[in-house]
Design an enzyme around this catalytic site. Structure first.
Site, PDB file in Angstrom:
ATOM      1  N   GLY A  13       0.795  -1.237  -0.200  1.00 53.95           N
ATOM      2  CA  GLY A  13      -0.116  -0.020   0.119  1.00 53.95           C
ATOM      3  C   GLY A  13       0.900   1.323  -0.077  1.00 53.95           C
ATOM      4  O   GLY A  13       0.551   2.150   0.464  1.00 53.95           O
ATOM      5  N   SER A  33       1.908   3.249  -2.357  1.00 55.94           N
ATOM      6  CA  SER A  33       1.529   4.496  -2.878  1.00 55.94           C
ATOM      7  C   SER A  33       0.737   5.685  -2.278  1.00 55.94           C
ATOM      8  O   SER A  33       0.288   6.405  -2.812  1.00 55.94           O
ATOM      9  CB  SER A  33       1.091   4.186  -4.287  1.00 55.94           C
ATOM     10  N   GLY A  34       0.098   5.249  -1.183  1.00 50.54           N
ATOM     11  CA  GLY A  34      -1.102   5.796  -0.712  1.00 50.54           C
ATOM     12  C   GLY A  34      -0.711   6.784   0.098  1.00 50.54           C
ATOM     13  O   GLY A  34       0.641   7.082   0.361  1.00 50.54           O
ATOM     14  N   ARG A  79     -15.262   3.454  10.888  1.00 46.58           N
ATOM     15  CA  ARG A  79     -14.212   2.565  10.498  1.00 46.58           C
ATOM     16  C   ARG A  79     -14.775   1.133   9.991  1.00 46.58           C
ATOM     17  O   ARG A  79     -14.308   0.627   9.034  1.00 46.58           O
ATOM     18  CB  ARG A  79     -13.139   2.136  11.419  1.00 46.58           C
ATOM     19  N   ILE A  93      -2.255  -1.739   9.564  1.00 46.13           N
ATOM     20  CA  ILE A  93      -2.581  -0.249   9.911  1.00 46.13           C
ATOM     21  C   ILE A  93      -3.788   0.008   9.369  1.00 46.13           C
ATOM     22  O   ILE A  93      -4.704   0.596   9.802  1.00 46.13           O
ATOM     23  CB  ILE A  93      -1.498   0.614   9.044  1.00 46.13           C
ATOM     24  N   ASP A 100      -3.150   6.049  18.576  1.00 48.43           N
ATOM     25  CA  ASP A 100      -3.831   6.585  19.597  1.00 48.43           C
ATOM     26  C   ASP A 100      -2.949   7.117  20.873  1.00 48.43           C
ATOM     27  O   ASP A 100      -3.275   7.799  21.629  1.00 48.43           O
ATOM     28  CB  ASP A 100      -4.717   5.473  20.286  1.00 48.43           C
ATOM     29  N   ARG A 153      -1.347  10.620  20.021  1.00 43.85           N
ATOM     30  CA  ARG A 153      -2.659  11.545  20.131  1.00 43.85           C
ATOM     31  C   ARG A 153      -2.955  11.611  21.613  1.00 43.85           C
ATOM     32  O   ARG A 153      -2.855  12.871  22.120  1.00 43.85           O
ATOM     33  CB  ARG A 153      -3.998  11.048  19.625  1.00 43.85           C
ATOM     34  N   HIS A 189      -9.165   0.112  18.394  1.00 41.65           N
ATOM     35  CA  HIS A 189      -8.921   1.379  17.680  1.00 41.65           C
ATOM     36  C   HIS A 189     -10.145   1.816  16.853  1.00 41.65           C
ATOM     37  O   HIS A 189     -10.019   1.752  15.678  1.00 41.65           O
ATOM     38  CB  HIS A 189      -7.624   1.091  16.627  1.00 41.65           C
ATOM     39  N   MET A 200      -0.012   9.435  11.062  1.00 38.94           N
ATOM     40  CA  MET A 200      -0.097   7.703  10.898  1.00 38.94           C
ATOM     41  C   MET A 200       1.245   7.343  10.563  1.00 38.94           C
ATOM     42  O   MET A 200       1.717   6.285  11.052  1.00 38.94           O
ATOM     43  CB  MET A 200      -1.207   7.358  10.342  1.00 38.94           C
TER      44      MET A 200
END
Ligand code: NAD
Ligand code: LMR
Length: 345
Positions: free
Chosen positions: A8, A10-11, A86, A116, A149, A152, A189, A240
């Site tokens: 993943g 390229s995200g 989510r 993730i 989390d 944060r 999460h 993230m």
């Protein structure tokens, strides 16, 4: 030397995380995989004069990307848009997770797999069940990354402490004077499954009325703040990537047999049932049905050696109540992931 595969790449998360991994002295090979070809990202990163050797893979090249990987990191999947939970991502992302894990279990079954993609509470069970279906118990090395989390929690608590930053996560690189462990986050999460635990209890009494409740709410729903601000263009990516990297670094340091002391009290979302102290956790949480929980872990060679349940010895009545509220939702979320794979057979 350690090969890391990022699926993943390229995200929104994949790109900044690729950069952080390229800068890491712990990575010798960095394999970037995405269905949107990450070749440009890889060539660009390869001009940076750090040791990690970058290669890119797309579509049918997944086996080549994974071959020889010691750590596999997965941010592949779709992110939320405003108004979505989510859990709304499950249908698409569970299929992606299953397909990627089918290939991981056949190509590098001993790799540590760090998830993730959302919903983490259900996708870690999808990954573990996919391994199980292929005859392999991956519960000591498949983990959901919940470090955002914790990051944060430290940031928002810092806001209440006259903006001084509380840096337990990777604190050795920051302000050593603030290495005391002030806050942690356990559970899962999403929303109420995110349970902040105040390790330094007097902090709560130092807050103004209402501040503690609003801190808890902000930690539990911090993801929504970013989704709303990005107005349909995705969810948290930079914070993230930072948080994910901090957790990956923890794993990589353990693989290099470096001391993890002083790095903080870092939890991960795992299936704890077969791990050392797993029974102890079931007892402390008073549930025989719960199998997955985010809890501090002890690592050896990048895998979970045991879980550390001591955090639950010091929790307040209010925190106990929050844990009690989280458990039924965590059970439902995990069952959804398990059923997705078990019903396929
Ligand atoms: P994004 O859409 O920007 O990137 C996702 C990438 O995955 C894309 O490049 C896409 O091409 C790729 N992809 C899709 N299917 C794939 C497959 N089968 N194989 C390989 N790659 C594939 O999304 P993003 O912002 O990077 O978020 C990714 C995921 O991470 C989302 O599910 C999001 O909810 C989640 N997330 C989790 C946390 C956390 O704390 N755990 C934090 C933020 C975001
Ligand atoms: C977050 O907490 O930021 C992520 O899980 C992304 C999201 O959907 O909120």
């Amino acid at each position: 030397m350690v090969k890391v595969a990022l699926l993943g790449a390229s995200g929104g998360i994949g790109q900044p995380l690729s950069l952080l991994l390229k800068l890491s002295p712990y990575v010798s090979k960095l394999a970037l995989y995405d269905i949107v070809d990450p070749q440009g990202i890889s060539v660009d990163l390869s001009h940076i004069n750090t040791t990690a050797e970058c290669t890119s893979y797309s579509k049918d090249d997944l086996v080549d990307a994974l071959r020889g990987s010691r750590v596999v990191v997965i941010p592949a999947g779709v992110p939320r848009k405003p108004g979505m939970t989510r859990d709304d991502l499950f249908k698409i992302n569970a299929g992606i997770m299953r397909n990627l894990c089918e290939c991981i279990v056949k190509t590098c079954p001993n790799a540590t797999v760090l998830i993730i993609s959302n919903p983490v509470n259900s996708l870690v069970p999808v990954a573990i069940e996919t391994f199980k279906k292929n005859g392999i118990d991956g519960s000591n090395r498949i983990m959901g990354i919940t470090t955002l989390d914790l990051v944060r929690a430290e940031t928002f608590l810092g806001d209440y402490m006259n903006n001084s930053r509380v840096t337990t996560v990777g604190s050795n690189q920051f302000d050593k004077r603030r290495m005391h462990k002030v806050i942690s986050v356990i559970g899962g999460h999403s929303g109420h499954t995110i349970v902040p635990i105040m390790l330094l209890k007097p902090m709560v009494y130092m807050m103004k009325p209402g501040q503690y409740d609003s801190l808890i709410n902000r930690i539990q729903f911090g993801g929504d703040e970013v989704v709303k601000a990005k107005q349909g263009k995705g969810s948290a990516t930079y914070s993230m990537a930072y948080s994910g990297y901090k957790f990956i670094e923890y794993i990589l340091k353990s693989i290099q047999r470096e001391s993890l002391e002083g790095l903080g009290y870092i939890p991960a979302y795992i299936n704890f049932t077969k791990l050392t102290n797993g029974n102890d956790l079931s007892k402390k949480l008073n549930s025989n049905e719960l199998e997955y929980f985010s809890i501090p872990i002890n690592l050896t060679n990048g895998r979970i050696e045991s879980i550390d349940t001591t955090i639950l010895d010091k929790i307040s009545e209010k925190e106990k109540e929050m844990v009690g509220k989280a458990i039924p939702e965590l059970i439902t979320n995990a069952k959804k992931g398990q059923r997705f794979i078990r019903n396929e057979a």
